[in-house]
Design an enzyme around this catalytic site. Structure first.
Site, PDB file in Angstrom:
ATOM      1  N   LEU A 250       0.823  -1.209   0.000  1.00 34.03           N
ATOM      2  CA  LEU A 250       0.000   0.000   0.000  1.00 34.03           C
ATOM      3  C   LEU A 250       0.845   1.242   0.000  1.00 34.03           C
ATOM      4  CD1 LEU A 250      -2.601  -1.037   2.704  1.00 34.03           C
ATOM      5  CD2 LEU A 250      -3.002  -0.882   0.268  1.00 34.03           C
TER       6      LEU A 250
ATOM      7  N   PHE B 212       8.776   3.902   9.384  1.00 29.95           N
ATOM      8  CA  PHE B 212       9.353   2.653   9.899  1.00 29.95           C
ATOM      9  C   PHE B 212       9.277   1.450   8.982  1.00 29.95           C
ATOM     10  CE2 PHE B 212       8.084   4.998  13.691  1.00 29.95           C
ATOM     11  CZ  PHE B 212       9.337   5.195  14.232  1.00 29.95           C
TER      12      PHE B 212
ATOM     13  N   VAL C 264       3.921  -0.828   4.163  1.00 34.47           N
ATOM     14  CA  VAL C 264       2.605  -1.252   4.616  1.00 34.47           C
ATOM     15  C   VAL C 264       1.956  -2.065   3.509  1.00 34.47           C
ATOM     16  CG1 VAL C 264       0.373  -0.490   5.488  1.00 34.47           C
ATOM     17  CG2 VAL C 264       2.401   0.856   5.963  1.00 34.47           C
TER      18      VAL C 264
ATOM     19  N   LYS D 146       1.692  -3.537   8.695  1.00 35.11           N
ATOM     20  CA  LYS D 146       2.896  -2.687   8.667  1.00 35.11           C
ATOM     21  C   LYS D 146       4.088  -3.519   9.095  1.00 35.11           C
ATOM     22  CE  LYS D 146       3.293   1.733  10.190  1.00 35.11           C
ATOM     23  NZ  LYS D 146       3.410   2.785  11.212  1.00 35.11           N
TER      24      LYS D 146
ATOM     25  N   ASP E 172       4.419  13.417  14.980  1.00 31.09           N
ATOM     26  CA  ASP E 172       4.626  13.361  13.526  1.00 31.09           C
ATOM     27  C   ASP E 172       3.287  13.479  12.806  1.00 31.09           C
ATOM     28  OD1 ASP E 172       6.004  13.277  11.171  1.00 31.09           O
ATOM     29  OD2 ASP E 172       6.276  11.107  11.145  1.00 31.09           O
TER      30      ASP E 172
END
Ligand SMILES: *[C@@H]1O[C@H](CO)[C@@H](O)[C@H](O)[C@H]1NC(C)=O
Ligand SMILES: *[C@@H]1O[C@H](CO)[C@@H](O)[C@H](O)[C@H]1NC(C)=O
Ligand SMILES: *[C@@H]1O[C@H](CO)[C@@H](O)[C@H](O)[C@H]1NC(C)=O
Ligand SMILES: *[C@@H]1O[C@H](CO)[C@@H](O)[C@H](O)[C@H]1NC(C)=O
Ligand SMILES: *[C@@H]1O[C@H](CO)[C@@H](O)[C@H](O)[C@H]1NC(C)=O
Ligand SMILES: *[C@@H]1O[C@H](CO)[C@@H](O)[C@H](O)[C@H]1NC(C)=O
Ligand SMILES: *[C@@H]1O[C@H](CO)[C@@H](O)[C@H](O)[C@H]1NC(C)=O
Ligand SMILES: *[C@@H]1O[C@H](CO)[C@@H](O)[C@H](O)[C@H]1NC(C)=O
Ligand SMILES: *[C@@H]1O[C@H](CO)[C@@H](O)[C@H](O)[C@H]1NC(C)=O
Ligand SMILES: *[C@@H]1O[C@H](CO)[C@@H](O)[C@H](O)[C@H]1NC(C)=O
Ligand SMILES: *[C@@H]1O[C@H](CO)[C@@H](O)[C@H](O)[C@H]1NC(C)=O
Length: 832
Positions: A525, A530, A533, A547, A644
């Site tokens: 996706l 990090f 996904v 993820k 974030d």
């Protein structure tokens, strides 16, 4: 019924007995056919801009050929118009202008006339335009005929749907017989010529679907889903005494979109996006939307497996048919109304309340002052079968009740409907109803107890499982995870406090691999913070977002634990829900709920930007983000600072409700004292100055990011784009406009004045307060929520925001790197 004469075109087949010899030449490299040239079955003409081509179309697995207009550069589902739907030809046919000047398809000695005009002068030509229209003109360029007037199954921008009686034209659309057979099918899309001017799809002569909203200035006649898409289309409704039609254009000339009526009777509105047709809307969407799917006097529910049930006091008109799943005969009363058998009965008719329903079609609206007045208007009229009352709007129905739909309890769009019934069908006996209530109550109570026991057992089972192997993701029941709504926050909180450790399911790596097809590229996706996904598919067809934390991220385990624990504790409708995780060896994987509409940045700056968010959607997104952030800051058990917040971290569900994602960065944090950190995690452009420069963060640094996000949502611009004015970034630009007293120039041009200027000004003001240089001057999220919602609050005038000019801090030449993905052990940049 009213339409059976809409078969179209000119089915004149002339047999030519002369041995006419083709002496004309091939048409090539052109958009026009003139007398003297022709198209063979492998040649085409292409519109000037290269958008459409006209040539022979051969359906898959068929030997038939059709003269068709097709998208030139789209290979999938490309046919928009067919000249000879009812008369296929073979590969030896030609498309040409015949000797008499008419457009024709010639196959040997057979001529199929596409046009049938009496022409005095044969100096005519047919040109394919970039709109997909084939126009047939005389030497003076007046249009003699155009394909847009003889629609096939595709409603392109510029075409019409309706009629013009003065010139005897009807613009209606007929489905194909099947996806490989363009001959006229069962379904017709047209404008209902009745006074209300609804759009109808007919199956044969029967209504199959009918727009609920009548014709009006609101263009949502196709019942678009509640979001953005309307902004791309400029619908125009023309309604005069003899003429009524609907037409539309696209605001952007690079958008490719159309409506088609497919062979199953579905009207589909599609958009060419990222090399495929994306479905924006389809009607009817559910069986209950199909006109009279359950017959008269019944109720339809899209969630029950049987769809149809009779209204209370009614029984199937024809029990055998009904039991065999054929509902079209509907239901009739068990007992006749008192009203209809004057003086015979002993007790009066009454009303049965049906709550949370979608009202039947064909209501009559009365103006009354009260519910009682509405009720008595219905009681006193024998032909009235029910009424509904909201906001002084009294609607009544007479005769058959069609398309009443029972909605789920959590669907708030429903209204109450009062069904007129004979007293004997009412169950109005006080005593019985009390008894019934008591029974319902006790059943509910015991169900609740049973349910809680089940839940506890499930949790216990999960806990036991955790000790052993991971669970199988494929068979995971997404709906079993803790309730997503926080209707009982107090209770929830207690529950959370009770549990020492948050329970989230732990899945086996092999099941995660299976769900994502071994993390295949096609399931990817995107690349979140990090790591990548992926989309995962469970056995029951549900989808999840997976993820996979990148192995290279040394701190992964910490982040994972942090994120997993935090998210599992947080339940809010504007936060992405964590369903579970998987930790095996090096693999650290988080499983989230899947949100189909991607992230907000796609809609603001990315490939979906052409969909243009409507003002209402923007307001909903802004308010949702504010609520989610407020919850993080203030109402969750631990205070959480996101750190974030940015457009790509706002995901959108199917109804375009925003959900904040990526809490991996958030820290459990007590109190409001400012903290310094050696690890800065954030994204350039959204970071507050004290955080970017000194690593000091607080809830106010999130408020800063929210301010930036708010400006981006209003303007469709990135904070860190290039600006023509002297401003460095969006903040500076907004501030310059604000100071020059023209704040609304910031607003996205996509909105085209379709927004509320007062609210927009208030939002910009709020955003500028959020991005002030000094953290202490910025509002808190609860202030922000109040500022956004309350029109009466007088907002403080903002002062010059951070980063808005060269002297005040960062500019893009300074060395805060782009750190959207990765953690940065900061080498602090100190401004001089
Ligand atoms: C069709 O016309 C093209 C030129 O426009 C020619 O190259 C091609 O051979 C023709 N095909 C047939 C089947 O006649
Ligand atoms: C065409 O025929 C082949 C073989 O009969 C079949 O596999 C294929 O699915 C058919 N295609 C379509 C579009 O019907
Ligand atoms: C046909 O009309 C065009 C203008 O539309 C003109 O240029 C051309 O000469 C005409 N041809 C004949 C044969 O009259
Ligand atoms: C084209 O225009 C000329 C001059 O206006 C007129 O004489 C002629 O009849 C027109 N031709 C057609 C086909 O209408
Ligand atoms: C929408 O279409 C109508 C009619 O085609 C046109 O007059 C109007 O200018 C269009 N509106 C915009 C904003 O383009
Ligand atoms: C679309 O519109 C823009 C600006 O009006 C123009 O420059 C461009 O050539 C148009 N593109 C097409 C395909 O018409
Ligand atoms: C169209 O109508 C025919 C005859 O009524 C029927 O056999 C066929 O199944 C229908 N097709 C669809 C797609 O409903
Ligand atoms: C449905 O109810 C209405 C009003 O009670 C009645 O007039 C009508 O005949 C009923 N329809 C059927 C199919 O029985
Ligand atoms: C009736 O409802 C419509 C929308 O459903 C609303 O616009 C209208 O104001 C209402 N009428 C009254 C008198 O409240
Ligand atoms: C009764 O209702 C019908 C339809 O709802 C309406 O046509 C008729 O005028 C009403 N009669 C009276 C007396 O209000
Ligand atoms: C109402 O109550 C009476 C006596 O309690 C009973 O005979 C009658 O059947 C009840 N009616 C309904 C509709 O339940």
């Amino acid at each position: 019924m009213f339409f059976s004469e809409i078969r179209f075109l000119y089915p004149f087949i002339l047999l030519m007995f002369s041995s006419h010899i083709l002496k004309d030449h091939e048409a090539a490299d052109t958009d026009t056919i003139t007398l003297g040239n022709h198209l063979n079955s492998s040649a085409t003409i292409v519109s000037a801009g290269g958008m459409f081509e006209l040539g022979f179309y051969q359906p898959a697995n068929s030997t038939n050929y059709y003269v068709a207009i097709m998208y030139k550069n789209i290979l999938e589902d490309r046919v928009v118009w067919i000249a000879n739907r009812d008369y296929p030809v073979t590969a030896s046919a030609f498309f040409c202008i015949g000797n008499d000047g008419n457009l024709a398809i010639r196959q040997g000695r057979i001529i199929y006339m596409v046009t049938d005009l009496q022409l005095t002068n044969a100096n005519v030509s047919a040109t394919l335009l970039d709109s997909g229209n084939l126009v047939f003109r005389d030497e003076n360029s007046s249009i003699l005929w155009q394909s847009f007037d003889f629609p096939s199954h595709t409603f392109l921008p510029g075409m019409k749907l309706g009629y013009d009686r003065r010139i005897g034209k009807t613009w209606s659309y007929v489905s194909w017989r099947s996806s490989n057979d363009p001959s006229p099918g069962n379904f017709t899309l047209q404008l209902d010529p009745g006074p209300e001017k609804r759009i109808v799809i007919l199956n044969g002569d029967e209504i199959y679907w009918r727009s609920i909203r009548p014709w009006g200035d609101n263009s949502n006649i196709f019942e678009f889903p509640p979001d953005t898409r309307m902004n791309m289309y400029n619908f125009t409704f023309v309604s005069e005494s003899d003429t009524a039609y609907l037409t539309y254009t696209l605001y952007r000339n690079d958008t490719i979109s159309r409506f088609t009526l497919d062979a199953t009777g579905q009207l589909r509105q599609v958009l060419w996006l990222e090399n495929k047709w994306s479905l924006l809307n389809s009607q009817p969407r559910h069986p209950c939307d199909v006109y009279a799917y359950c017959g008269a006097n019944s109720s339809c529910s899209n969630v029950w497996s049987s769809f149809c049930s009779c209204l209370p006091g009614f029984e199937p008109s024809t029990a055998e048919l009904w039991n065999n799943g054929d509902f079209k005969d509907g239901c009739s009363r068990k007992n006749d109304l008192q009203c209809s058998m004057e003086g015979l009965g002993t007790s009066e008719d009454g009303f049965n309340e049906l709550s949370n329903v979608k009202l039947p079609q064909n209501q009559l609206t009365l103006e009354v002052q009260s519910m009682d007045e509405c009720r008595s208007a219905c009681s006193s009229n024998c032909s009235c079968s029910g009424f509904s009352y909201t906001n002084r709007n009294c609607s009544t129905w007479s005769g058959d009740l069609i398309n009443l739909q029972q909605l789920l309890a959590d669907d708030i769009s429903g209204t109450n409907f009062y069904l007129k019934l004979a007293a004997s069908d009412l169950g109005t006996n006080r005593s019985t109803s009390n008894i019934r209530r008591a029974i319902i109550l006790s059943v509910t109570v015991s169900m609740t107890i049973f349910g809680s026991a089940l839940f506890i057992w499930q949790v216990k089972k999960k806990r036991d499982k955790r000790k052993g192997e991971g669970q199988d993701l494929l068979t995971f029941d997404v709906t079993m995870s803790p309730a997503r709504t926080e209707t009982k926050p107090a209770k929830r909180r207690r529950q959370v406090e009770h549990e020492k450790e948050v329970e989230i399911p732990l899945f086996s790596f092999s099941s995660v691999c299976a769900a994502t097809d071994n993390f295949s590229f096609s399931n990817k996706l995107g690349e979140g913070g990090f790591g990548p996904v992926y989309k995962g598919k469970l056995l029951k067809g549900e989808e999840v977002a997976v993820k996979r934390l990148s192995r290279t991220s040394g701190q992964g385990w910490d982040e994972l634990k942090n994120e997993a624990m935090l998210i599992a504790k947080l339940q809010h409708k504007n936060l992405v829900k964590l369903l579970g995780c998987c930790i095996e060896g090096d693999e650290k994987i988080l499983i989230y709920e899947y949100l189909p509409n991607k992230s907000l940045d796609c809609f603001l700056f990315g490939t979906n930007a052409m969909l243009g968010l409507s003002w209402e959607t923007r307001v909903r997104i802004i308010e949702g983000i504010a609520q989610g952030l407020l919850y993080l800051h203030q109402y969750s058990r631990v205070q959480i600072i996101h750190r974030d917040l940015k457009a790509s971290n706002i995901l959108l569900d199917a109804d375009m409700n925003p959900k904040i994602s990526d809490f991996g960065l958030a820290r459990i944090f007590g109190g409001t004292e400012q903290r310094a950190t050696t690890r800065i995690v954030g994204t350039y452009g959204y970071m507050a100055p004290e955080y970017a420069l000194e690593g000091v963060f607080s809830v106010k640094s999130d408020v800063f990011s929210f301010g930036v996000l708010l400006l981006e949502i209003l303007s469709d611009r990135k904070n860190t784009g290039h600006y023509l004015s002297n401003s460095l970034n969006l903040i500076g630009y907004a501030w310059d406009l604000w100071r020059s007293n023209k704040p609304l120039e910031l607003m996205s041009t996509d909105l085209r004045d379709k927004y509320c200027p007062n609210a927009a000004t208030r939002y910009i003001n709020t955003a500028l307060l959020c991005v002030e240089e000094r953290a202490s001057n910025r509002p808190t999220m609860s202030d922000v929520v109040m500022m956004l919602n309350n029109e009466l609050t007088i907002l403080p005038f903002p002062v010059q925001p951070a980063f808005s000019n060269v002297g005040s801090g960062l500019d893009s030449s300074q060395s805060i790197p782009e750190i959207s993905q990765n953690k940065l052990t900061v080498s602090v940049v100190v401004p001089r």
